[in-house]
Design a protein around this motif. Structure first.
Motif, PDB file in Angstrom:
ATOM      1  N   VAL A  48       1.623   2.367  -3.328  1.00 30.92           N
ATOM      2  CA  VAL A  48       0.726   3.154  -4.556  1.00 30.92           C
ATOM      3  C   VAL A  48       1.111   4.139  -4.384  1.00 30.92           C
ATOM      4  O   VAL A  48       0.857   5.070  -4.024  1.00 30.92           O
ATOM      5  CB  VAL A  48      -0.572   3.104  -4.051  1.00 30.92           C
ATOM      6  N   ALA A  54       1.882  -1.035 -11.857  1.00 32.95           N
ATOM      7  CA  ALA A  54       0.618  -0.686 -11.574  1.00 32.95           C
ATOM      8  C   ALA A  54       0.294  -1.979 -11.592  1.00 32.95           C
ATOM      9  O   ALA A  54      -0.860  -2.467 -10.010  1.00 32.95           O
ATOM     10  CB  ALA A  54       0.504   0.193 -11.606  1.00 32.95           C
ATOM     11  N   MET A  99      -1.463  -3.643  -8.086  1.00 33.19           N
ATOM     12  CA  MET A  99      -2.428  -4.693  -7.310  1.00 33.19           C
ATOM     13  C   MET A  99      -3.033  -6.436  -6.869  1.00 33.19           C
ATOM     14  O   MET A  99      -3.449  -5.899  -6.586  1.00 33.19           O
ATOM     15  CB  MET A  99      -2.823  -3.449  -8.701  1.00 33.19           C
ATOM     16  N   ASN A 101       0.923  -1.282   0.204  1.00 29.09           N
ATOM     17  CA  ASN A 101       0.187   0.237   0.040  1.00 29.09           C
ATOM     18  C   ASN A 101       0.688   1.549  -0.159  1.00 29.09           C
ATOM     19  O   ASN A 101       0.784   2.288  -0.157  1.00 29.09           O
ATOM     20  CB  ASN A 101      -0.744   0.145   0.987  1.00 29.09           C
TER      21      ASN A 101
END
Length: 186
Positions: free
Chosen positions: A132, A140, A144, A129
């Motif tokens: 991000v 990306a 995720m 996290n």
């Protein structure tokens, strides 16, 4: 390699000794490996952290990945020990008392292992996290997916802790597990 061995056991539908706990730990290990990769792919451009910070994250994530691979194997071993306890004789009062104690001890072990794995999965999730929006945008989707795998790892480990709680009669131990679960879920 231990990882391939445990993975083979998980996908073997005839193997009843390896299940959700080991799978959850492997989910966290995969997440850690992929998040480490994302950190390494972010070193040269410094998308929000310095190159050295990305390298430190990657090193920690690689250690967590290895720890979770080992944790998957430990989960299997804890389950086997608990099953041995359930197979103990129960003919005499002494047998019954010894069996009850072995089940109690086995249930605690079978809760401690996924608790430890959940703590590692939670660290992986938190590190994912933090990356991000601060990592290589070309990775990306990998990030995720990794975050979802880490979430699954935490969730699955918590389910395994809870599955063993009914066999634990010691109130202090139960309270410790409940507090740990609450912290992991926050």
């Amino acid at each position: 390699m231990m990882g391939n061995d445990i993975l083979g056991k998980i996908i073997d539908s005839d193997n009843t000794k390896v299940g959700g706990g080991a799978s959850s730990a492997l989910s966290g290990a995969m997440a850690a490996g992929m998040i480490s990769m994302v950190a390494k792919l972010s070193v040269k451009k410094e998308y929000g952290f310095s190159g050295d910070e990305y390298k430190i994250m990657a090193e920690e994530l690689d250690i967590l990945a290895e720890g979770l691979m080992h944790g998957a194997k430990k989960d299997e071993e804890a389950f086997v020990e608990l099953m041995k306890a359930y197979k103990l004789p129960k003919e005499t009062d002494e047998d019954k008392a010894a069996r009850r104690q072995a089940i109690q001890d086995g249930s605690i072990l079978a809760s401690r292992v996924p608790e430890s794995n959940a703590i590692m999965c939670r660290k992986v999730l938190d590190m994912g996290n933090t990356l991000v929006g601060k990592s290589n945008p070309n990775a990306a989707s990998d990030l995720m997916v990794s975050i979802k795998l880490a979430e699954l790892g935490v969730y699955g480990c918590i389910l395994n802790i809870r599955a063993n709680l009914p066999s634990i009669k010691d109130e202090k131990t139960l309270q410790e597990f409940e507090a740990s679960i609450k912290k992991l879920e926050s």
